[in-house]
Design a protein around this motif. Structure first.
Motif, PDB file in Angstrom:
ATOM      1  N   PHE A 130       0.835  -1.204   0.000  1.00 16.08           N
ATOM      2  CA  PHE A 130       0.000   0.000   0.000  1.00 16.08           C
ATOM      3  C   PHE A 130       0.874   1.260   0.000  1.00 16.08           C
ATOM      4  CE2 PHE A 130      -2.073   3.398   2.441  1.00 16.08           C
ATOM      5  CZ  PHE A 130      -3.222   3.576   1.692  1.00 16.08           C
ATOM      6  N   LEU A 164      -3.458   0.472   7.420  1.00 13.32           N
ATOM      7  CA  LEU A 164      -3.326   1.245   6.185  1.00 13.32           C
ATOM      8  C   LEU A 164      -3.603   2.728   6.444  1.00 13.32           C
ATOM      9  CD1 LEU A 164      -4.984  -1.116   3.551  1.00 13.32           C
ATOM     10  CD2 LEU A 164      -2.555  -0.871   4.132  1.00 13.32           C
ATOM     11  N   HIS A 167      -1.103   5.722   5.702  1.00 14.53           N
ATOM     12  CA  HIS A 167      -1.594   6.830   4.877  1.00 14.53           C
ATOM     13  C   HIS A 167      -1.315   8.167   5.567  1.00 14.53           C
ATOM     14  CE1 HIS A 167      -4.237   9.199   2.310  1.00 14.53           C
ATOM     15  NE2 HIS A 167      -4.813   9.657   3.406  1.00 14.53           N
TER      16      HIS A 167
END
Length: 193
Positions: free
Chosen positions: A29, A67, A71
């Motif tokens: 990711f 995630l 982020h």
């Protein structure tokens, strides 16, 4: 004391299990938005932050939670890079004067802008931790000298010195990069035979 050690070991085991389950997915990711080294740093930082979470034992951690942490880390890093670049352009590097032949500014290409941000990040990384902290708090985050001094446990004078030294080192590193960059330096004059 023994209970604290057991609790810390339990926390470490929770994070280690999550690391083993989700590291590759979290890294993949992060890799979508950043180069490999930055993605790996952000991934590692996400798990370290998780380890520091005060209520870790009470949480049920999902991949989406991890995630989101990555982020946020990448977004803050990018925001800091952009702000640092603005500071370099406004306060460190002298304003570029347009040449007489070309009175219109040349648009920056995205690759040039990313390369410049990378150079600033590299130069920022070469500062010692005190100088980085002072610049981050005062210049990037806009904190007062008094707030930064209290946070770092030093005097306002020390914070001012760290900031000044950090800016001077950044200026020197970026100016030397510009002098050594063949794309930015003028072409040598050719001699006729």
């Amino acid at each position: 004391m023994r209970e604290t050690n057991i609790r810390q070991r339990d926390r470490a085991e929770i994070v280690l299990d999550l690391f083993e389950m989700y590291h590759d997915r979290v890294y993949a990711f992060a890799r979508k938005s950043a180069e490999p080294a930055v993605a790996e740093d952000a991934t590692q930082e996400a798990f370290v932050r998780l380890l520091q979470h005060p209520r870790l034992e009470e949480l049920e951690i999902s991949i989406s939670y991890l995630l989101k942490i990555v982020h946020n880390i990448l977004r803050r890093r990018f925001t800091r890079s952009v702000r640092l670049r603005e500071i370099v352009d406004e306060k460190i590097k002298p304003r570029l004067r347009q040449s007489e032949e070309d009175s219109s500014p040349k648009p920056l290409r995205a690759t040039d802008d990313l390369a410049s941000l990378g150079q600033v990040e590299q130069a920022f990384g070469r500062l010692n931790s005190d100088e980085r902290d002072a610049l981050r708090m005062i210049v990037c985050e806009g904190k007062s000298y008094a707030h930064a001094a209290r946070s770092l446990g030093v005097s306002v004078t020390t914070i001012n010195n760290w900031k000044h030294r950090g800016l001077s080192k950044l200026r020197g590193q970026l100016d030397s990069k510009d002098r050594n960059d063949p794309a930015r330096s003028p072409a040598p004059h050719s001699r006729s035979a």
